[in-house]
Design a protein around this motif. Structure first.
Motif, PDB file in Angstrom:
ATOM      1  N   ILE A   2      -2.653  -9.025  -1.586  1.00 35.12           N
ATOM      2  CA  ILE A   2      -2.328  -8.494  -0.453  1.00 35.12           C
ATOM      3  C   ILE A   2      -2.534  -9.658   0.810  1.00 35.12           C
ATOM      4  CG2 ILE A   2      -3.378  -6.939   1.258  1.00 35.12           C
ATOM      5  CD1 ILE A   2      -4.253  -5.153  -0.986  1.00 35.12           C
ATOM      6  N   ARG A   4      -2.795 -10.182   4.849  1.00 34.01           N
ATOM      7  CA  ARG A   4      -2.905  -9.484   6.037  1.00 34.01           C
ATOM      8  C   ARG A   4      -2.543 -10.395   7.236  1.00 34.01           C
ATOM      9  NH1 ARG A   4      -6.440  -7.895   2.354  1.00 34.01           N
ATOM     10  NH2 ARG A   4      -6.911  -5.479   2.479  1.00 34.01           N
ATOM     11  N   LYS A  22       1.126  -7.168   3.909  1.00 37.99           N
ATOM     12  CA  LYS A  22       2.275  -7.544   2.925  1.00 37.99           C
ATOM     13  C   LYS A  22       1.300  -6.972   1.238  1.00 37.99           C
ATOM     14  CE  LYS A  22       4.966 -11.316   4.635  1.00 37.99           C
ATOM     15  NZ  LYS A  22       5.321 -12.847   4.285  1.00 37.99           N
ATOM     16  N   HIS A  23       2.315  -6.336   0.794  1.00 39.30           N
ATOM     17  CA  HIS A  23       1.887  -5.947  -0.439  1.00 39.30           C
ATOM     18  C   HIS A  23       2.995  -5.538  -1.466  1.00 39.30           C
ATOM     19  CE1 HIS A  23       0.458  -2.692  -3.854  1.00 39.30           C
ATOM     20  NE2 HIS A  23      -0.452  -3.772  -3.733  1.00 39.30           N
ATOM     21  N   ASP A  24       3.089  -6.107  -2.644  1.00 38.93           N
ATOM     22  CA  ASP A  24       4.165  -5.783  -3.470  1.00 38.93           C
ATOM     23  C   ASP A  24       5.546  -5.832  -3.062  1.00 38.93           C
ATOM     24  OD1 ASP A  24       4.895  -5.317  -6.240  1.00 38.93           O
ATOM     25  OD2 ASP A  24       4.879  -3.213  -6.183  1.00 38.93           O
TER      26      ASP A  24
END
Length: 123
Positions: A2, A4, A22-24
């Motif tokens: 993750i 930020r 942002k994630h995956d």
């Protein structure tokens, strides 16, 4: 993993959140408003233009295009005014319509604010 993110050029964060996470391979953009900008005390159209400009700036920073927008959620204080920004939204999407939710709310974080928009972007 993750990540930020706060973006330069966007209004400074005034609360316990970041501009986006942002994630995956997905970017989740926080609810953006005209708070802290010259459009803050303006009407819905001006505030909408400001927020869409902020989203465009984030897309540019992330080297993404409007076609990468997956979902938009729009919070407005007066749903009867939707017609005043409908064409602006069509122009912003540039033919790449995302999924969208529109919600009327009684208040936003500051009494001047008429609209808040959050977005989800494919990376």
């Amino acid at each position: 993993m993750i990540e930020r993110i706060n973006y330069e050029g966007l209004p400074q964060i005034a609360g316990p959140y970041v501009h986006a996470v942002k994630h995956d391979k997905t970017l989740y953009i926080s609810g953006l408003t005209a708070y802290g900008t010259v459009a803050q005390s303006s009407d819905l159209v001006a505030q909408s233009k400001e927020i869409l400009g902020q989203i465009a700036a984030i897309l540019e920073c992330e080297q993404r295009s409007k076609s990468d927008l997956i979902k938009i959620t729009i919070f407005v204080r007066d749903i009867a005014l939707l017609a005043s920004i409908r064409e602006q939204l069509f122009q912003f999407y540039d033919g790449c319509l995302p999924a969208c939710s529109l919600v009327e709310v009684s208040k936003l974080i500051h009494p001047d604010l008429q609209i808040e928009i959050e977005a989800v972007v494919a990376l």
